[in-house]
Motif scaffolding. Structure first.
Motif, PDB file in Angstrom:
ATOM      1  N   SER A 343       0.829  -1.209   0.000  1.00  0.00           N
ATOM      2  CA  SER A 343       0.000   0.000   0.000  1.00  0.00           C
ATOM      3  C   SER A 343       0.857   1.251   0.000  1.00  0.00           C
ATOM      4  O   SER A 343       0.565   2.218  -0.713  1.00  0.00           O
ATOM      5  CB  SER A 343      -0.930   0.003   1.221  1.00  0.00           C
ATOM      6  OG  SER A 343      -1.985  -0.912   1.068  1.00  0.00           O
ATOM      7  N   ALA A 344       1.917   1.246   0.803  1.00  0.00           N
ATOM      8  CA  ALA A 344       2.811   2.402   0.855  1.00  0.00           C
ATOM      9  C   ALA A 344       3.480   2.640  -0.493  1.00  0.00           C
ATOM     10  O   ALA A 344       3.604   3.780  -0.956  1.00  0.00           O
ATOM     11  CB  ALA A 344       3.856   2.211   1.950  1.00  0.00           C
ATOM     12  N   GLU A 345       3.928   1.557  -1.144  1.00  0.00           N
ATOM     13  CA  GLU A 345       4.563   1.670  -2.458  1.00  0.00           C
ATOM     14  C   GLU A 345       3.573   2.184  -3.505  1.00  0.00           C
ATOM     15  O   GLU A 345       3.924   2.995  -4.373  1.00  0.00           O
ATOM     16  CB  GLU A 345       5.119   0.319  -2.879  1.00  0.00           C
ATOM     17  CG  GLU A 345       6.349  -0.110  -2.094  1.00  0.00           C
ATOM     18  CD  GLU A 345       7.563   0.741  -2.420  1.00  0.00           C
ATOM     19  OE1 GLU A 345       7.996   0.756  -3.577  1.00  0.00           O
ATOM     20  OE2 GLU A 345       8.051   1.434  -1.500  1.00  0.00           O
ATOM     21  N   ALA A 346       2.336   1.723  -3.415  1.00  0.00           N
ATOM     22  CA  ALA A 346       1.311   2.189  -4.356  1.00  0.00           C
ATOM     23  C   ALA A 346       1.047   3.680  -4.161  1.00  0.00           C
ATOM     24  O   ALA A 346       0.875   4.431  -5.135  1.00  0.00           O
ATOM     25  CB  ALA A 346       0.020   1.394  -4.164  1.00  0.00           C
ATOM     26  N   LEU A 347       1.025   4.132  -2.924  1.00  0.00           N
ATOM     27  CA  LEU A 347       0.815   5.556  -2.651  1.00  0.00           C
ATOM     28  C   LEU A 347       2.005   6.382  -3.124  1.00  0.00           C
ATOM     29  O   LEU A 347       1.844   7.483  -3.662  1.00  0.00           O
ATOM     30  CB  LEU A 347       0.571   5.772  -1.160  1.00  0.00           C
ATOM     31  CG  LEU A 347      -0.810   5.331  -0.659  1.00  0.00           C
ATOM     32  CD1 LEU A 347      -0.855   5.333   0.864  1.00  0.00           C
ATOM     33  CD2 LEU A 347      -1.896   6.246  -1.220  1.00  0.00           C
ATOM     34  N   SER A 348       3.214   5.862  -2.961  1.00  0.00           N
ATOM     35  CA  SER A 348       4.407   6.562  -3.441  1.00  0.00           C
ATOM     36  C   SER A 348       4.322   6.775  -4.947  1.00  0.00           C
ATOM     37  O   SER A 348       4.607   7.861  -5.463  1.00  0.00           O
ATOM     38  CB  SER A 348       5.661   5.769  -3.079  1.00  0.00           C
ATOM     39  OG  SER A 348       6.835   6.433  -3.499  1.00  0.00           O
ATOM     40  N   ALA A 349       3.928   5.727  -5.674  1.00  0.00           N
ATOM     41  CA  ALA A 349       3.782   5.844  -7.129  1.00  0.00           C
ATOM     42  C   ALA A 349       2.664   6.813  -7.486  1.00  0.00           C
ATOM     43  O   ALA A 349       2.782   7.588  -8.451  1.00  0.00           O
ATOM     44  CB  ALA A 349       3.500   4.463  -7.729  1.00  0.00           C
ATOM     45  N   ARG A 350       1.585   6.797  -6.729  1.00  0.00           N
ATOM     46  CA  ARG A 350       0.473   7.716  -6.981  1.00  0.00           C
ATOM     47  C   ARG A 350       0.917   9.166  -6.768  1.00  0.00           C
ATOM     48  O   ARG A 350       0.603  10.055  -7.571  1.00  0.00           O
ATOM     49  CB  ARG A 350      -0.690   7.368  -6.041  1.00  0.00           C
ATOM     50  CG  ARG A 350      -1.927   8.248  -6.178  1.00  0.00           C
ATOM     51  CD  ARG A 350      -2.669   7.984  -7.484  1.00  0.00           C
ATOM     52  NE  ARG A 350      -3.894   8.772  -7.561  1.00  0.00           N
ATOM     53  CZ  ARG A 350      -5.092   8.352  -7.154  1.00  0.00           C
ATOM     54  NH1 ARG A 350      -5.222   7.133  -6.625  1.00  0.00           N
ATOM     55  NH2 ARG A 350      -6.137   9.122  -7.273  1.00  0.00           N
ATOM     56  N   PHE A 351       1.665   9.414  -5.710  1.00  0.00           N
ATOM     57  CA  PHE A 351       2.143  10.762  -5.431  1.00  0.00           C
ATOM     58  C   PHE A 351       3.109  11.249  -6.517  1.00  0.00           C
ATOM     59  O   PHE A 351       3.156  12.435  -6.834  1.00  0.00           O
ATOM     60  CB  PHE A 351       2.852  10.819  -4.081  1.00  0.00           C
ATOM     61  CG  PHE A 351       1.971  10.550  -2.890  1.00  0.00           C
ATOM     62  CD1 PHE A 351       0.603  10.814  -2.938  1.00  0.00           C
ATOM     63  CD2 PHE A 351       2.494  10.026  -1.726  1.00  0.00           C
ATOM     64  CE1 PHE A 351      -0.216  10.571  -1.844  1.00  0.00           C
ATOM     65  CE2 PHE A 351       1.692   9.780  -0.626  1.00  0.00           C
ATOM     66  CZ  PHE A 351       0.331  10.051  -0.677  1.00  0.00           C
ATOM     67  N   ALA A 352       3.889  10.308  -7.076  1.00  0.00           N
ATOM     68  CA  ALA A 352       4.856  10.681  -8.109  1.00  0.00           C
ATOM     69  C   ALA A 352       4.164  11.244  -9.342  1.00  0.00           C
ATOM     70  O   ALA A 352       4.769  12.008 -10.106  1.00  0.00           O
ATOM     71  CB  ALA A 352       5.711   9.471  -8.495  1.00  0.00           C
TER      72      ALA A 352
END
Length: 448
Positions: A343-352
């Motif tokens: 979930s954290a990795e998915a949010l990081s990609a979303r923020f990018a």
């Protein structure tokens, strides 16, 4: 100049192809050191008078009276009273100091430890140290940032790349001497915290002017940098915990993963005993259990609720499941950690891929102080993180032209009051802190 001389020598005295390849390979792996960047036409000027870059970057890196010079002082602090006291408590000799401390307090592959965290520690080959693969062409006419990156230079303009480099030392990494275990903290090492955009600002040695934008292709989005920093910090902590060798210290869990003040509270052995722990709705665990140090989780949830509400709900549920699994067993906790890290990795990609508008920035600040988030600031670490978040988000809006510097400057009193509420770890009072945080946010909200 040494590299130019090497090139001339090879031209005058040709060597067999196999030998040339070996020599080139050695150069690529070589740690070139600070001196290789220190030319007066490169980064070694005494004043910021160069174009298109300042060319005084080395001087900024060495500043004695400023946080900007902290990296150059990194190895020196090992020899200062606090560093020596830590070494004595850990029973470290000179070889032990190198083994346990050089991973963060000096650059990988450097022969001169006194240089501390030098240029190549961050800008080198994918953060691994050597710059030999790109340095020779870095200063040639017609070169570009993209060319240096293609030849191996770490592209710190990419937030997720920068986070990976910074986290190795400012949280913990897999390299030799880069895991900050509880025994090191117990010996007196300062508390570890990570706030990528704020730390980047304190270390900044360049101007993001028109030349910068032309060379790099874009201007730093501070709010994006902040949000990705939270996500990558959560991911890094979980990935380290999932390694069995790091999760335990003998029969004990590795306490560096847990919230310090959940255990390090004052003890009152009398009839006047007062329980100082405050219930935390984000941690569905009993009061006697040490909770995971979730400071970055709290701020990541605040950002996610604004940018990706659906993913935020999943992240929130998985974070609670992770806390709950701690009371069940190791295998259950690792499985929950893996899901939460995804979930954290998915949010990081979303923020990018998120530009972070003015409205989103203000809404994130509002969310940090909302009842749903602020009630999770029950311990010192998370509260400190939230103040740094307000500071960096406000500065980010100024840099993006969303708020005038004059208006932001007028709010410094409220920001400082929030900092004052977390100045003394031993005097931290959650309810008083929430009031200070709310006052700062109300003032920022007035700019909206």
């Amino acid at each position: 100049m040494a590299l130019l001389a090497l090139g001339t020598a090879l031209a005058l005295h040709p060597t067999p192809l196999s030998a040339q390849s070996a020599d080139a390979s050695e150069v690529r792996r070589a740690h070139m050191g600070v001196a290789s960047c220190a030319g007066s036409t490169c980064h070694g000027r005494s004043v910021a008078s160069g174009t298109p870059i300042r060319q005084d970057e080395l001087l900024r890196w060495q500043e004695e009276s400023s946080p900007t010079g902290a990296h150059s002082r990194a190895w020196r602090v090992i020899g200062e009273p606090r560093g020596q006291a830590i070494a004595r408590r850990l029973g470290l000799d000179s070889a032990g100091l190198v083994r346990e401390c050089a991973g963060c307090h000096a650059s990988k592959g450097a022969e001169k430890l006194a240089d501390g965290v030098d240029c190549e520690a961050c800008h080198g080959n994918a953060g691994a140290g050597p710059s030999g693969g790109w340095l020779a062409t870095h200063y040639t006419v017609g070169t570009s940032h993209a060319r240096s990156v293609a030849q191996g230079m770490t592209d710190l303009t990419i937030p997720r790349v920068r986070a990976g480099v910074c986290l190795d030392c400012h949280l913990s990494g897999d390299g030799q001497g880069q895991f900050i275990a509880h025994r090191i903290m117990a010996a007196g090492h300062p508390r570890i915290a990570f706030e990528m955009d704020l730390f980047s600002t304190l270390q900044q040695h360049h101007d993001e002017d028109a030349d910068y934008v032309t060379r790099k292709g874009h201007k730093t989005n501070s709010m994006q940098m902040w949000a990705i920093g939270q996500a990558e910090a959560v991911s890094r902590g979980l990935s380290l915990y999932m390694q069995p060798a790091k999760a335990n210290d003998g029969v004990f869990p590795e306490f560096t993963f847990y919230d310090c003040h959940s255990c390090h509270r004052r003890i009152y052995d009398s009839d006047e005993a007062n329980v100082s722990a405050v219930p935390n709705p984000g941690r569905p665990i009993h009061a006697g259990m040490p909770p995971w140090n979730d400071e970055n989780m709290i701020l990541l949830l605040a950002a996610a609720r604004v940018v990706a509400p659906g993913e935020a709900a999943t992240f929130d549920a998985r974070s609670k499941a992770f806390h709950r699994a701690m009371g069940v067993g190791r295998s259950e906790t690792v499985a929950a950690a893996q899901a939460l890290r995804q979930s954290a990795e998915a949010l990081s990609a979303r923020f990018a891929g998120t530009a972070f508008s003015r409205d989103q920035a203000f809404t994130v600040i509002d969310t940090i102080a909302s009842d749903a988030i602020s009630e999770r600031f029950t311990d010192y670490e998370g509260s400190v993180q939230s103040v740094m978040a307000l500071d960096t988000l406000l500065n980010g809006m100024v840099n993006a032209g969303m708020v005038t510097s004059g208006s932001a400057g007028n709010l410094r009193i409220q920001i400082n009051q929030a900092y004052a509420a977390v100045r003394d770890p031993n005097g931290f009072q959650p309810i008083a802190f929430r009031r200070a945080l709310g006052g700062a946010v109300r003032s920022i909200r007035s700019l909206r």
